[in-house]
Design a protein around this motif. Structure first.
Motif, PDB file in Angstrom:
ATOM      1  N   PRO A 222     -33.284  95.688-114.412  1.00  0.00           N
ATOM      2  CA  PRO A 222     -33.812  94.340-114.289  1.00  0.00           C
ATOM      3  C   PRO A 222     -32.729  93.313-114.547  1.00  0.00           C
ATOM      4  N   PRO A 223     -32.869  92.115-114.023  1.00  0.00           N
ATOM      5  CA  PRO A 223     -31.842  91.114-114.217  1.00  0.00           C
ATOM      6  C   PRO A 223     -31.766  90.676-115.667  1.00  0.00           C
ATOM      7  N   LYS A 224     -30.585  90.189-116.082  1.00  0.00           N
ATOM      8  CA  LYS A 224     -30.434  89.754-117.447  1.00  0.00           C
ATOM      9  C   LYS A 224     -31.334  88.555-117.726  1.00  0.00           C
ATOM     10  N   SER A 225     -31.570  87.695-116.755  1.00  0.00           N
ATOM     11  CA  SER A 225     -32.370  86.506-116.975  1.00  0.00           C
ATOM     12  C   SER A 225     -32.946  86.035-115.657  1.00  0.00           C
ATOM     13  N   ASP A 226     -34.230  85.615-115.715  1.00  0.00           N
ATOM     14  CA  ASP A 226     -34.824  85.046-114.510  1.00  0.00           C
ATOM     15  C   ASP A 226     -34.182  83.709-114.173  1.00  0.00           C
ATOM     16  N   TRP A 227     -33.633  83.028-115.189  1.00  0.00           N
ATOM     17  CA  TRP A 227     -32.950  81.768-114.923  1.00  0.00           C
ATOM     18  C   TRP A 227     -31.738  81.987-114.025  1.00  0.00           C
ATOM     19  N   ARG A 228     -31.121  83.138-114.172  1.00  0.00           N
ATOM     20  CA  ARG A 228     -29.965  83.448-113.327  1.00  0.00           C
ATOM     21  C   ARG A 228     -30.391  83.575-111.868  1.00  0.00           C
ATOM     22  N   THR A 229     -31.549  84.193-111.664  1.00  0.00           N
ATOM     23  CA  THR A 229     -32.071  84.318-110.304  1.00  0.00           C
ATOM     24  C   THR A 229     -32.442  82.956-109.746  1.00  0.00           C
ATOM     25  N   LEU A 230     -33.090  82.130-110.576  1.00  0.00           N
ATOM     26  CA  LEU A 230     -33.449  80.789-110.122  1.00  0.00           C
ATOM     27  C   LEU A 230     -32.203  79.968-109.786  1.00  0.00           C
ATOM     28  N   GLY A 231     -31.132  80.222-110.557  1.00  0.00           N
ATOM     29  CA  GLY A 231     -29.900  79.495-110.300  1.00  0.00           C
ATOM     30  C   GLY A 231     -29.347  79.729-108.911  1.00  0.00           C
ATOM     31  N   LYS A 232     -29.683  80.873-108.323  1.00  0.00           N
ATOM     32  CA  LYS A 232     -29.212  81.159-106.962  1.00  0.00           C
ATOM     33  C   LYS A 232     -29.822  80.192-105.945  1.00  0.00           C
ATOM     34  N   LEU A 233     -31.018  79.655-106.268  1.00  0.00           N
ATOM     35  CA  LEU A 233     -31.707  78.785-105.319  1.00  0.00           C
ATOM     36  C   LEU A 233     -31.276  77.325-105.437  1.00  0.00           C
ATOM     37  N   LEU A 234     -30.714  76.954-106.584  1.00  0.00           N
ATOM     38  CA  LEU A 234     -30.411  75.542-106.827  1.00  0.00           C
ATOM     39  C   LEU A 234     -29.500  74.923-105.766  1.00  0.00           C
ATOM     40  N   PRO A 235     -28.428  75.613-105.312  1.00  0.00           N
ATOM     41  CA  PRO A 235     -27.589  74.986-104.276  1.00  0.00           C
ATOM     42  C   PRO A 235     -28.358  74.669-102.998  1.00  0.00           C
ATOM     43  N   TYR A 236     -29.328  75.498-102.658  1.00  0.00           N
ATOM     44  CA  TYR A 236     -30.116  75.252-101.450  1.00  0.00           C
ATOM     45  C   TYR A 236     -31.048  74.056-101.640  1.00  0.00           C
ATOM     46  N   VAL A 237     -31.707  74.004-102.814  1.00  0.00           N
ATOM     47  CA  VAL A 237     -32.633  72.905-103.085  1.00  0.00           C
ATOM     48  C   VAL A 237     -31.865  71.592-103.200  1.00  0.00           C
ATOM     49  N   TRP A 238     -30.673  71.622-103.772  1.00  0.00           N
ATOM     50  CA  TRP A 238     -29.902  70.402-103.991  1.00  0.00           C
ATOM     51  C   TRP A 238     -29.584  69.694-102.680  1.00  0.00           C
ATOM     52  N   GLN A 239     -29.437  70.434-101.610  1.00  0.00           N
ATOM     53  CA  GLN A 239     -29.135  69.813-100.324  1.00  0.00           C
ATOM     54  C   GLN A 239     -30.293  68.956 -99.827  1.00  0.00           C
ATOM     55  N   TRP A 240     -31.478  69.206-100.348  1.00  0.00           N
ATOM     56  CA  TRP A 240     -32.668  68.442 -99.955  1.00  0.00           C
ATOM     57  C   TRP A 240     -33.156  67.573-101.120  1.00  0.00           C
ATOM     58  N   ARG A 241     -32.257  67.160-102.010  1.00  0.00           N
ATOM     59  CA  ARG A 241     -32.662  66.532-103.271  1.00  0.00           C
ATOM     60  C   ARG A 241     -33.462  65.247-103.064  1.00  0.00           C
ATOM     61  N   TRP A 242     -33.121  64.433-102.035  1.00  0.00           N
ATOM     62  CA  TRP A 242     -33.844  63.183-101.846  1.00  0.00           C
ATOM     63  C   TRP A 242     -35.271  63.445-101.394  1.00  0.00           C
ATOM     64  N   ARG A 243     -35.438  64.348-100.491  1.00  0.00           N
ATOM     65  CA  ARG A 243     -36.795  64.665-100.018  1.00  0.00           C
ATOM     66  C   ARG A 243     -37.614  65.279-101.151  1.00  0.00           C
ATOM     67  N   VAL A 244     -36.981  66.160-101.943  1.00  0.00           N
ATOM     68  CA  VAL A 244     -37.678  66.772-103.074  1.00  0.00           C
ATOM     69  C   VAL A 244     -38.023  65.709-104.107  1.00  0.00           C
ATOM     70  N   GLY A 245     -37.117  64.737-104.338  1.00  0.00           N
ATOM     71  CA  GLY A 245     -37.388  63.672-105.300  1.00  0.00           C
ATOM     72  C   GLY A 245     -38.593  62.839-104.914  1.00  0.00           C
ATOM     73  N   VAL A 246     -38.705  62.490-103.627  1.00  0.00           N
ATOM     74  CA  VAL A 246     -39.867  61.717-103.169  1.00  0.00           C
ATOM     75  C   VAL A 246     -41.144  62.544-103.303  1.00  0.00           C
ATOM     76  N   ALA A 247     -41.035  63.848-103.016  1.00  0.00           N
ATOM     77  CA  ALA A 247     -42.202  64.720-103.167  1.00  0.00           C
ATOM     78  C   ALA A 247     -42.661  64.774-104.620  1.00  0.00           C
ATOM     79  N   LEU A 248     -41.703  64.804-105.552  1.00  0.00           N
ATOM     80  CA  LEU A 248     -42.053  64.820-106.980  1.00  0.00           C
ATOM     81  C   LEU A 248     -42.691  63.497-107.390  1.00  0.00           C
ATOM     82  N   ALA A 249     -42.224  62.381-106.830  1.00  0.00           N
ATOM     83  CA  ALA A 249     -42.849  61.088-107.120  1.00  0.00           C
ATOM     84  C   ALA A 249     -44.304  61.079-106.647  1.00  0.00           C
ATOM     85  N   CYS A 250     -44.542  61.645-105.488  1.00  0.00           N
ATOM     86  CA  CYS A 250     -45.916  61.751-104.994  1.00  0.00           C
ATOM     87  C   CYS A 250     -46.751  62.642-105.900  1.00  0.00           C
TER      88      CYS A 250
END
Length: 612
Positions: free
Chosen positions: A20-48
């Motif tokens: 098993p992985p040492k940490s689930d946070w490490r796995t989540l960290g793999k997704l952050l670069p992909y999500v960051w490219q859409w940060r403005w759209r995600v930010g507006v979605a969070l405001a909604c």
């Protein structure tokens, strides 16, 4: 932006137990670069999201005001009761706002999740195509394809669960606790917060316990899929040996283990659901009890009781669902492990920094003291040196296991040499891009594998984007055009899985046409006729000679009759070149080649004698 590779690529291709992985946070960290490219759209979605939850919390507050407005005080006549129109309108607008902001959030975020899942899947597929031949010889196709499928699905699920369920629930819980603390005594907030902590701790503990069952289910699922796909790909072999029952037993054995793991998983799920319901029911009962005491004591109104009850009902549903979502997220984490492990597989063969495209002029190939072994402890080639002059044909003959086919794999740079070098027109192939190198080499292999598509598609695969006229010209050059047009569907004839609907000779001609369409300056014929009968061999041999004309060609052969016209013949044995020269020179020398020639000549005469 590609995520960083895992530090320990444990990616057994499939069906193998992984840590098993040492940490689930490490796995989540793999997704952050992909999500960051859409940060403005995600930010507006969070405001909604926040706006929707504010409206959701406002509904019980308006409901409280409505109840208090309708409540009659002692001594008031019934006629003083009026309809609070403004409160009713506000109630309706808040309900509409909840739906409006929720749908707007989904409109903004869903394309992001779908795009990220698509991109990661594409990168995994691209990475698999870039991995070495060694990896693909060891992988299990069924398990790898299932890992990618589950990984892609889990990424989209994880992102959707986070933005649609986890964050909204956490925001709502925070708002409820703040509201209860501000309007009522501390017991309300304390009970809510205590129940929340207990609920999360219980859910995390039990879910971690259940993770082992889910992991076991995934392993058995991949193994079962691999066994089934392997049997279907080797359908004819299964039939040849009447091993249908054996394959069914192997498949059922994995299904039985999958069944046991799934039963354990479902049983543990019941334990989790029961514990969660007990915590929630106890908390809601305590809160309503405290509110009831407040109404009786006169410190709270009926509207306050309705407010507390409505808040708990609103909170109960997402909080109860939060447990389900957490389990799904943990399962998604497990599903993502293997996909990221595939992305973490190191590329054994990579372009050198600053590699330039190969500048192929005449296509002269030179092996200079090449040493190589698939296993570092077992060398296959021992200082092999030879040259294929531009436009000439060099043949390599020798017994099985002498290293003949290894020469072709090294030329394509499926592996790198252990020592020495291979040069094309004076350029070390390790210093040029792999794409340009492979574009300069065409091959007709011993076992031609075709895509399960049309004849036209398989020929055009030699140069994607080629027109029908060019495809037909290549087919004519390979002497297969007449056969193709004689079939009912012509060039749209489906060849079947791995080309099983075509005969051996037809598949070889398709392979020749595909390579001629590619039109490379260097050709490799890796025992291209060894699987054919004598008549087909003679027919295709002429086409191979035409294909090699004016090109540098390496002919790897077992039958010496196919290489008598080569400009030079190399005799290999145990990874070394024993003899070299033309056919006439080698026969006259009376060495190993002459012995092989006599043996093959005598064996070819025996059937003719028996027939006479």
């Amino acid at each position: 932006m590609r995520p960083a590779s895992l530090s320990s690529p444990s990616a057994a291709p499939s069906g193998t137990a992984e840590k098993p992985p040492k940490s689930d946070w490490r796995t989540l960290g793999k997704l952050l670069p992909y999500v960051w490219q859409w940060r403005w759209r995600v930010g507006v979605a969070l405001a909604c999201l926040v706006a929707a939850k504010l409206a959701n919390i406002g509904v019980p507050l308006v409901l409280k005001s409505l109840v208090d407005a309708l409540a009659l005080k002692p001594g008031d006549p019934a006629s003083v009761l009026v309809v609070p129109v403004a409160i009713l309108v506000g109630y309706g607008l808040l309900r509409l706002s909840i739906t409006l902001f929720t749908e707007l959030r989904e409109y903004l975020f869903y394309p992001v999740a779908a795009r990220i899942a698509r991109r990661v899947s594409l990168e995994a597929f691209e990475h698999l195509l870039q991995l070495s031949l060694r990896f693909h010889l060891e992988r299990q196709t069924g398990g790898v394809s299932r890992d990618i499928e589950r990984g892609s699905r889990s990424i989209q699920s994880l992102l959707n669960y986070t933005i649609y369920n986890i964050l909204p629930t956490l925001v709502e819980i925070t708002m409820v606790i703040v509201l209860l603390s501000a309007k009522f005594d501390g017991w309300f907030a304390a009970i809510t917060f205590g129940a929340l902590v207990l609920y999360i701790a219980f859910t995390v503990t039990v879910t971690e316990w259940r993770t082992g069952f889910r992991r076991a289910m995934n392993e058995q699922d991949s193994k079962a899929n691999t066994k089934a796909l392997d049997a279907l790909l080797n359908y004819e072999t299964v039939k040849y040996f009447s091993n249908e029952a054996f394959e069914q037993a192997r498949y059922d054995d994995n299904l039985h283990r999958l069944e046991k793991a799934s039963v354990k998983s479902q049983t543990s799920l019941s334990v989790l659901n029961l514990g969660q319901s007990l915590i929630i029911a106890t908390a809601v009962t305590l809160l309503v009890w405290r509110a009831t005491l407040g109404v009786v004591a006169g410190t709270m109104t009926l509207g306050d009781l309705v407010l507390v009850n409505a808040l708990m009902i609103q909170l109960y549903i997402p909080l109860n669902f939060l447990g389900v979502i957490y389990r799904e997220i943990k399962q998604s984490m497990i599903d993502m492990e293997k996909m990221f492990a595939l992305l973490g597989q190191n590329r054994e063969i990579a372009d050198a920094p600053g590699a330039l495209p190969l500048a192929a002029h005449g296509g002269a190939v030179r092996f200079e003291d090449v040493r190589f072994g698939y296993d570092p402890e077992r060398e296959i080639l021992h200082g092999v040196s030879f040259e294929i002059p531009a436009g000439k044909t060099v043949a390599v003959v020798g017994p099985s296991g002498s290293g003949k086919s290894t020469l072709a794999r090294l030329m394509f740079r499926f592996y790198d040499v252990g020592a020495g070098r291979i040069a094309i027109d004076g350029q070390d192939i390790r210093e040029v891009t792999q794409k340009s190198l492979r574009e300069a080499i065409g091959i007709v292999p011993q076992d031609t594998v075709l895509f399960n598509d049309t004849v036209e598609y398989n020929i055009a695969y030699g140069r994607t984007g080629a027109g029908r006229t060019e495809v037909e010209a290549a087919a004519r050059a390979a002497h297969i055009h007449d056969f193709i047009v004689s079939t009912p569907r012509g060039y749209q004839t489906m060849v079947g899985e791995r080309g099983l609907k075509l005969s051996g000779g037809e598949k070889q001609r398709v392979a020749i046409a595909r390579t001629l369409l590619k039109n490379p300056p260097i050709m490799i014929f890796d025992e291209a006729t060894s699987a054919l009968d004598s008549a087909n061999e003679r027919a295709i041999q002429a086409e191979l000679q035409n294909a090699a004309r004016n090109r540098s060609a390496l002919v790897i052969a077992h039958r010496l009759s196919t290489v008598v016209d080569a400009h030079q013949i190399l005799v290999m044995e145990a990874g070394r070149i024993l003899e070299r020269g033309t056919h006439a020179e080698l026969v006259a020398r009376g060495g190993r080649y002459a012995e092989m020639w006599r043996l093959q000549q005598s064996s070819s005469e025996e059937p003719a004698t028996a027939e006479a």
